[in-house]
Design a protein around this motif. Structure first.
Motif, PDB file in Angstrom:
ATOM      1  N   PRO A 384       0.808  -1.234   0.000  1.00 18.95           N
ATOM      2  CA  PRO A 384       0.000   0.000   0.000  1.00 18.95           C
ATOM      3  C   PRO A 384       0.833   1.273   0.000  1.00 18.95           C
ATOM      4  O   PRO A 384       0.451   2.268  -0.632  1.00 18.95           O
ATOM      5  N   ILE A 385       1.968   1.247   0.700  1.00 16.33           N
ATOM      6  CA  ILE A 385       2.824   2.437   0.749  1.00 16.33           C
ATOM      7  C   ILE A 385       3.469   2.686  -0.613  1.00 16.33           C
ATOM      8  O   ILE A 385       3.478   3.809  -1.126  1.00 16.33           O
ATOM      9  N   ALA A 386       4.026   1.618  -1.209  1.00 17.83           N
ATOM     10  CA  ALA A 386       4.656   1.761  -2.516  1.00 17.83           C
ATOM     11  C   ALA A 386       3.637   2.188  -3.564  1.00 17.83           C
ATOM     12  O   ALA A 386       3.933   3.035  -4.431  1.00 17.83           O
ATOM     13  N   PHE A 387       2.420   1.632  -3.489  1.00 20.58           N
ATOM     14  CA  PHE A 387       1.394   1.999  -4.458  1.00 20.58           C
ATOM     15  C   PHE A 387       1.005   3.467  -4.305  1.00 20.58           C
ATOM     16  O   PHE A 387       0.714   4.146  -5.301  1.00 20.58           O
ATOM     17  N   ALA A 388       1.011   3.973  -3.075  1.00 21.08           N
ATOM     18  CA  ALA A 388       0.698   5.388  -2.860  1.00 21.08           C
ATOM     19  C   ALA A 388       1.722   6.283  -3.557  1.00 21.08           C
ATOM     20  O   ALA A 388       1.362   7.289  -4.186  1.00 21.08           O
ATOM     21  N   ILE A 389       3.001   5.916  -3.472  1.00 19.22           N
ATOM     22  CA  ILE A 389       4.038   6.708  -4.137  1.00 19.22           C
ATOM     23  C   ILE A 389       3.872   6.639  -5.652  1.00 19.22           C
ATOM     24  O   ILE A 389       4.028   7.647  -6.360  1.00 19.22           O
ATOM     25  N   ILE A 390       3.550   5.451  -6.167  1.00 23.35           N
ATOM     26  CA  ILE A 390       3.294   5.311  -7.608  1.00 23.35           C
ATOM     27  C   ILE A 390       2.147   6.223  -8.033  1.00 23.35           C
ATOM     28  O   ILE A 390       2.216   6.929  -9.045  1.00 23.35           O
ATOM     29  N   GLY A 391       1.072   6.207  -7.250  1.00 24.37           N
ATOM     30  CA  GLY A 391      -0.079   7.037  -7.570  1.00 24.37           C
ATOM     31  C   GLY A 391       0.236   8.521  -7.540  1.00 24.37           C
ATOM     32  O   GLY A 391      -0.174   9.286  -8.428  1.00 24.37           O
ATOM     33  N   ILE A 392       0.977   8.957  -6.536  1.00 20.28           N
ATOM     34  CA  ILE A 392       1.326  10.378  -6.424  1.00 20.28           C
ATOM     35  C   ILE A 392       2.216  10.806  -7.579  1.00 20.28           C
ATOM     36  O   ILE A 392       2.048  11.897  -8.154  1.00 20.28           O
ATOM     37  N   LEU A 393       3.171   9.952  -7.964  1.00 15.88           N
ATOM     38  CA  LEU A 393       4.013  10.257  -9.116  1.00 15.88           C
ATOM     39  C   LEU A 393       3.185  10.376 -10.395  1.00 15.88           C
ATOM     40  O   LEU A 393       3.403  11.276 -11.209  1.00 15.88           O
ATOM     41  N   ALA A 394       2.232   9.462 -10.565  1.00 15.13           N
ATOM     42  CA  ALA A 394       1.391   9.496 -11.763  1.00 15.13           C
ATOM     43  C   ALA A 394       0.516  10.745 -11.792  1.00 15.13           C
ATOM     44  O   ALA A 394       0.348  11.376 -12.841  1.00 15.13           O
ATOM     45  N   ILE A 395      -0.027  11.099 -10.653  1.00 17.33           N
ATOM     46  CA  ILE A 395      -0.883  12.284 -10.584  1.00 17.33           C
ATOM     47  C   ILE A 395      -0.072  13.549 -10.854  1.00 17.33           C
ATOM     48  O   ILE A 395      -0.512  14.460 -11.564  1.00 17.33           O
ATOM     49  N   GLU A 396       1.145  13.598 -10.288  1.00 13.97           N
ATOM     50  CA  GLU A 396       2.008  14.756 -10.538  1.00 13.97           C
ATOM     51  C   GLU A 396       2.403  14.848 -12.010  1.00 13.97           C
ATOM     52  O   GLU A 396       2.473  15.930 -12.579  1.00 13.97           O
ATOM     53  N   ALA A 397       2.682  13.696 -12.619  1.00 16.42           N
ATOM     54  CA  ALA A 397       2.986  13.702 -14.052  1.00 16.42           C
ATOM     55  C   ALA A 397       1.783  14.200 -14.848  1.00 16.42           C
ATOM     56  O   ALA A 397       1.938  14.894 -15.857  1.00 16.42           O
ATOM     57  N   GLY A 398       0.601  13.870 -14.369  1.00 18.42           N
ATOM     58  CA  GLY A 398      -0.615  14.292 -15.055  1.00 18.42           C
ATOM     59  C   GLY A 398      -0.767  15.798 -15.113  1.00 18.42           C
ATOM     60  O   GLY A 398      -1.204  16.339 -16.137  1.00 18.42           O
ATOM     61  N   ILE A 399      -0.367  16.497 -14.048  1.00 16.18           N
ATOM     62  CA  ILE A 399      -0.554  17.951 -14.059  1.00 16.18           C
ATOM     63  C   ILE A 399       0.573  18.667 -14.805  1.00 16.18           C
ATOM     64  O   ILE A 399       0.598  19.899 -14.851  1.00 16.18           O
ATOM     65  N   LEU A 400       1.509  17.875 -15.378  1.00 16.22           N
ATOM     66  CA  LEU A 400       2.477  18.427 -16.327  1.00 16.22           C
ATOM     67  C   LEU A 400       2.110  18.084 -17.765  1.00 16.22           C
ATOM     68  O   LEU A 400       2.803  18.476 -18.699  1.00 16.22           O
ATOM     69  N   THR A 401       1.023  17.314 -17.931  1.00 16.54           N
ATOM     70  CA  THR A 401       0.659  16.780 -19.241  1.00 16.54           C
ATOM     71  C   THR A 401      -0.266  17.744 -19.982  1.00 16.54           C
ATOM     72  O   THR A 401      -1.254  18.204 -19.421  1.00 16.54           O
ATOM     73  N   PRO A 402       0.044  18.059 -21.245  1.00 18.83           N
ATOM     74  CA  PRO A 402      -0.863  18.913 -22.024  1.00 18.83           C
ATOM     75  C   PRO A 402      -2.172  18.181 -22.309  1.00 18.83           C
ATOM     76  O   PRO A 402      -2.198  16.950 -22.252  1.00 18.83           O
ATOM     77  N   PRO A 403      -3.266  18.880 -22.587  1.00 23.92           N
ATOM     78  CA  PRO A 403      -3.291  20.327 -22.857  1.00 23.92           C
ATOM     79  C   PRO A 403      -3.616  21.199 -21.651  1.00 23.92           C
ATOM     80  O   PRO A 403      -3.621  22.413 -21.772  1.00 23.92           O
ATOM     81  N   PHE A 404      -3.903  20.590 -20.480  1.00 29.06           N
ATOM     82  CA  PHE A 404      -4.359  21.408 -19.351  1.00 29.06           C
ATOM     83  C   PHE A 404      -3.536  21.176 -18.086  1.00 29.06           C
ATOM     84  O   PHE A 404      -4.080  21.184 -16.991  1.00 29.06           O
TER      85      PHE A 404
END
Length: 461
Positions: A384-404
């Protein structure tokens, strides 16, 4: 038993109303109440369930950690410590190609230990670093790209607001999540540094050290999040004494907060309280922050934290509604069959996070997806801890992703420079997005990168 007639309309209605622009808290509350009423068949029982969920959530001890860490970051920001640290790192790197960009990355890494808010870090460093980089002849897109990319460190290096939010939603230890972010966060910062140094070596024209140009007009001071920083007129006026004092005090603050959690002296919530008091003392006694500014900082945190806490309560209610529909058991039965490999399930969830990151903010993404994705991640074999870090990384990558990508639009707004387009910033931030994916993949393959420090800390007794 899973009831398609309830669960699917509840999920579908939430997605529709969110993308129609309804506030996430209102959307969660409305869909939850409709779903509960359909399931329970009684308005009175529905309202009792709503009230009990709100009461249990508000009385939770961990809820206090979020506003307290936000207050700590606000006091540090208003004190001007981020400016001192940035200037100190910049001067220490004198003679290094791309030193202003490196100072921005390293400054964001340190600043992340103090605020945990990517958007606020992006706004702050745009106002601090961008005029300096333009004055030294940096390419506009490159300058804003490094600010946008390195700001993502704020949500991975503790104390991260996303980590606190994730911990509340899944009832996990905030302290464990904080410690889990240290190694991936340092890995990410290292990759950013390697990229900046390599790019500056092979494409020095983008990092125009020594070229004197007229800097753009500095944007007016503004408040963009819990850790917004006032405008800076002349960073050259910061003395070596200012830098030394801020460095020592901030180092002590980081050591007190994270060290206290690491050695078991206090919980994450208690660490937030200690950090807030130390930050207040530093801001007033050392940096001379005035009481009106202290009051303004507390008010700013209240304006940010209150809606967020309401959203969390609504997300908890939504999670309870989904549980009553039986969707969790249905997902478990489906994926337990082994017909879909775990890596494919993980890729699917990461793609969903990327897509949502193009459209809505990180906290809303987490509120919508974590109640469903967190149990699924554990089901396919992830800690669960490792999955949380994976999720946070993915979400952070998402807010760098175009177009918004929201971080890109934040730096664009804070820079107030019409000569650089949003598309140009997205292009410059793409290498940092790739670095996020590299660390995400590394944690997915070697979960121990996220769990090692927490395991040796909490199991040492």
């Amino acid at each position: 038993m899973f009831d398609f007639g309830i669960a699917l309309p509840v999920l579908g209605l939430l997605v529709v109303v969110v993308f129609l622009g309804l506030h996430i808290a209102v959307a969660l509350a409305a869909c939850s109440l409709i779903g509960l009423y359909i399931i329970l068949g009684s308005f009175d029982i529905t309202m009792m369930t709503f009230a009990s969920t709100a009461f249990q959530g508000l009385r939770g001890y961990t809820f206090a950690a979020l506003p307290l860490f936000m207050i700590m970051g606000e006091f540090i920001s208003r004190s001007g410590a981020a400016q001192d640290l940035y200037v100190g790192i910049n001067r220490a790197l004198k003679g290094v190609v791309g030193r202003l960009a490196l100072a921005t990355v390293l400054g964001n890494a340190v600043f992340a230990f103090l605020t945990g808010v990517s958007i606020a870090a992006a706004a702050a460093f745009t106002r601090i670093a961008y005029p300096q980089m333009r004055a030294m002849g940096y390419d506009r897109g490159t300058a804003l790209g490094v600010i946008a990319g390195s700001s993502c460190l704020g949500m991975l290096i503790p104390p991260s607001n996303l980590m606190i939010l994730w911990a509340i939603l899944v009832e996990e230890s905030i302290g464990r999540l904080f410690l889990a972010g240290i190694i991936p966060g340092l890995m990410l910062a290292t990759l950013f540094v390697i990229y900046v140094m390599s790019n500056a070596y092979f494409r020095p024209h983008l990092y125009g050290e020594g070229i004197s140009v007229t800097p753009p007009p500095e944007p007016e001071a503004q408040s963009l999040g819990a850790a917004a920083i006032p405008s800076v007129a002349d960073l050259d006026s910061i003395t070596s004494k200012d830098i030394l004092i801020s460095t020592v005090c901030m180092g002590g603050l980081i050591a007190s907060v994270l060290g206290g959690i690491w050695f078991g002296a206090f919980t994450a919530t208690e660490a937030a309280g200690v950090g807030s008091l130390l930050a207040l003392a530093f801001a007033i006694v050392v940096k001379g922050l005035r009481l009106p500014d202290v009051a303004a900082g507390i008010l700013q945190v209240a304006k940010t934290a209150a809606p967020l806490l309401i959203m969390i309560l609504m997300a908890l209610l939504y999670s309870r509604t989904l549980a009553l529909t039986g969707i969790g058991n249905s997902i478990e039965d489906f994926f337990s069959s082994g017909s879909i490999p775990p890596w494919a399930v993980l890729v699917f969830m990461v793609c969903i996070w990327f897509l949502l990151g193009m459209l809505i903010d990180s906290k809303s993404i987490m509120l919508l997806t974590v109640p469903i994705f967190a149990p699924l991640g554990e089901l396919i074999g992830y800690n669960p801890i490792a999955f949380a870090i994976i999720g946070i990384l993915a979400i952070e990558a998402g807010i760098l992703t175009p177009p918004f990508g929201l971080i890109v639009y934040t730096v664009k707004a804070a820079a107030a420079d019409d000569e650089v387009s949003t598309l140009r910033i997205f292009a410059a931030a793409t290498p940092y997005w790739i670095c996020l994916l590299i660390v995400l993949t590394a944690v997915a393959i070697w979960p121990g990168l996220a769990t090692y420090i927490g395991d040796i800390t909490f199991n040492k007794g």
